[in-house]
Every structure is written in structure tokens, then in C-alpha cells.
Scaffold this motif. Structure first.
Motif, PDB file in Angstrom:
ATOM      1  N   CYS A 102       0.847  -1.195   0.000  1.00 32.61           N
ATOM      2  CA  CYS A 102       0.000   0.000   0.000  1.00 32.61           C
ATOM      3  C   CYS A 102       0.886   1.250   0.000  1.00 32.61           C
ATOM      4  CB  CYS A 102      -0.910  -0.005   1.228  1.00 32.61           C
ATOM      5  SG  CYS A 102      -1.918   1.493   1.375  1.00 32.61           S
ATOM      6  N   CYS A 103       0.613   2.184  -0.912  1.00 28.92           N
ATOM      7  CA  CYS A 103       1.459   3.375  -1.016  1.00 28.92           C
ATOM      8  C   CYS A 103       1.187   4.375   0.106  1.00 28.92           C
ATOM      9  CB  CYS A 103       1.268   4.045  -2.377  1.00 28.92           C
ATOM     10  SG  CYS A 103      -0.423   4.575  -2.708  1.00 28.92           S
ATOM     11  N   TYR A 104       0.136   4.129   0.903  1.00 27.76           N
ATOM     12  CA  TYR A 104      -0.176   5.037   2.011  1.00 27.76           C
ATOM     13  C   TYR A 104       0.309   4.482   3.353  1.00 27.76           C
ATOM     14  CZ  TYR A 104      -3.094   7.539  -1.332  1.00 27.76           C
ATOM     15  OH  TYR A 104      -3.540   8.241  -2.420  1.00 27.76           O
ATOM     16  N   CYS A 105      -0.220   3.307   3.731  1.00 31.51           N
ATOM     17  CA  CYS A 105       0.123   2.762   5.055  1.00 31.51           C
ATOM     18  C   CYS A 105       1.296   1.792   5.013  1.00 31.51           C
ATOM     19  CB  CYS A 105      -1.084   2.073   5.677  1.00 31.51           C
ATOM     20  SG  CYS A 105      -1.593   0.562   4.809  1.00 31.51           S
ATOM     21  N   LYS A 106       1.757   1.421   3.801  1.00 33.08           N
ATOM     22  CA  LYS A 106       2.907   0.537   3.601  1.00 33.08           C
ATOM     23  C   LYS A 106       2.660  -0.906   4.045  1.00 33.08           C
ATOM     24  CE  LYS A 106       5.039   4.127   2.116  1.00 33.08           C
ATOM     25  NZ  LYS A 106       5.089   4.346   0.652  1.00 33.08           N
ATOM     26  N   LYS A 107       1.398  -1.326   4.147  1.00 31.13           N
ATOM     27  CA  LYS A 107       1.116  -2.725   4.435  1.00 31.13           C
ATOM     28  C   LYS A 107       1.328  -3.564   3.176  1.00 31.13           C
ATOM     29  CE  LYS A 107      -2.213  -2.189   8.225  1.00 31.13           C
ATOM     30  NZ  LYS A 107      -3.609  -2.449   8.666  1.00 31.13           N
TER      31      LYS A 107
END
Length: 214
Positions: free
Chosen positions: A154-159
Motif C-alpha cells: 500500500c502506497c499510504y500505510c505501507k502494508k
């Protein structure tokens, strides 16, 4: 460790069973080559066997050959000792070529039998340990392969998304797919940013306190 005794002669079978039990082994006995093959090819079958050469259903060498043919599916190794009155070198070669690991001639000497059984047990134990190490290595390689290629992140939360379409924190995903552990610290860039955030927050608190005093 359980030992299979395959002997059609009742007296010889009784003597072998009695001697081996006295040495502390668990014994399974059969009277035919067919029964010996079935016992050794079972998933939980004995890993060490003493096989008479001449038996109804199948000879000792035929049992060895049948068991070796299924070696890849057995999971654990089988160590087979032929018990025979055939002392000719040609017969010994025939037995070993069929898949036997060792042989002992009749009438057998108890001390020689004990020594050959001990060798067989050592070999089986070493093979079991080797198989366990190989399995661990294959599992480790499989985990490392999962970290190769593209990882959906995920580019936001990096999951990171796994093959089951579940999302995981980067740390938990890598820990479960590789032989690594994380020790957390703060890099210089983040340290500077956090220091400024703390200073700004402290200044805001001080400003609010002064406003209340007025």
C-alpha cells in the motif's frame, strides 16, 4: 526403535524375537515375504528389518527390491539385513544388489547380530537427522523465495498483501516469510523530524499556558 523380524521358521523367529527384546527393542514379527513387504511399505512401518532369505510369498531379496522401489514415497529410510544360510559371495552380491544394506549368515552369532543391528540403528538415525535438516533447508528456501519478485504494498500505510489477499505490516510479513527479527531504532532523518515535532508541541503547550495566565 521398532524392528521387523521376517522369518517363516517358528523356532528361528522366536529366538530372534527373544534376543532382540532382551536388548530393549520393540519387535514386529511376520512369517511371509508378502507380509514383510506390506509392513515395511506402510507409512509408519519399521525402519529396520531382519529378513530371512527364503520365505513364502517373496524371498528376502525380493522384499528388498520391492521396498526400494517405493523408497521415494516412504518418507523415512528403511535398513534391511538379510539373514541367510547362503554364504557364497555370489549370493551375497545378489542380496546387496537387490537393496539389502547388510547380511548375516545362519546360524547367527548373537554378538555379531548385535553389532550389525547397532550399525543399522546408527545409519537410520543419521538418515533421519539428514532428512530433517533437508526439510528445514527446503522450508527456509521456500520462505526466501516468497520475498523475491513483486510485493503488493500500500502506497499510504505501507502494508503488504499476501497470497490470501490479507494485508500485513511490513515487519510481521517479513518475519513470517524469512528467518529475521527486527530491532527498532530511529534513523537520523526521523530523529530530527520527531525532535522538531516535540519542540513545536512543547512551544504550543507553553503558549497555551501563558494565555490562560493572562
Amino acid at each position: 526403535m521398532k524392528i521387523l523380524v521376517a522369518e517363516d521358521d517358528a523356532t528361528s523367529r522366536w529366538v530372534l524375537e527373544r534376543v532382540l527384546k532382551r536388548w530393549g527393542h520393540e519387535i514386529q514379527t511376520v512369517e511371509t515375504g508378502t507380509a514383510a513387504t506390506e509392513a515395511l511399505c506402510a507409512a509408519d512401518g519399521p525402519q529396520l528389518a531382519i529378513l530371512d532369505w527364503l520365505m513364502p510369498g517373496a524371498t528376502g531379496p525380493e522384499v528388498c527390491k520391492a521396498v526400494r522401489a517405493q523408497a521415494q514415497t516412504l518418507g523415512k529410510p528403511r535398513y534391511m539385513i538379510l539373514l541367510t544360510s547362503k554364504a557364497d559371495k555370489h549370493d551375497v552380491v545378489v542380496g546387496l544388489d537387490a537393496g539389502a544394506d547388510d547380511y548375516i549368515t545362519k546360524p547367527f552369532d548373537q554378538e555379531e547380530l548385535r553389532a550389525r543391528v547397532k550399525v543399522g540403528l546408527r545409519v537410520v538415525e543419521l538418515q533421519n537427522q539428514l532428512a530433517e535438516r533437508v526439510a528445514q533447508l527446503e522450508e527456509s528456501i521456500a520462505r526466501e523465495k516468497q520475498l523475491q519478485g513483486l510485493l503488493p504494498i500500500c502506497c499510504y500505510c505501507k502494508k503488504i498483501r499476501d497470497d490470501g489477499n490479507y494485508w500485513h505490516q511490513v515487519e510481521s510479513y517479513i518475519v513470517s516469510h524469512a528467518d529475521v527479527r527486527f530491532s527498532h531504532s530511529v534513523c537520523p532523518d526521523c530523529s530530527e523530524r520527531v525532535r522538531k515535532e516535540i519542540a513545536t508541541h512543547a512551544a504550543e503547550k507553553a503558549s497555551q499556558a501563558r494565555s490562560k495566565d493572562k
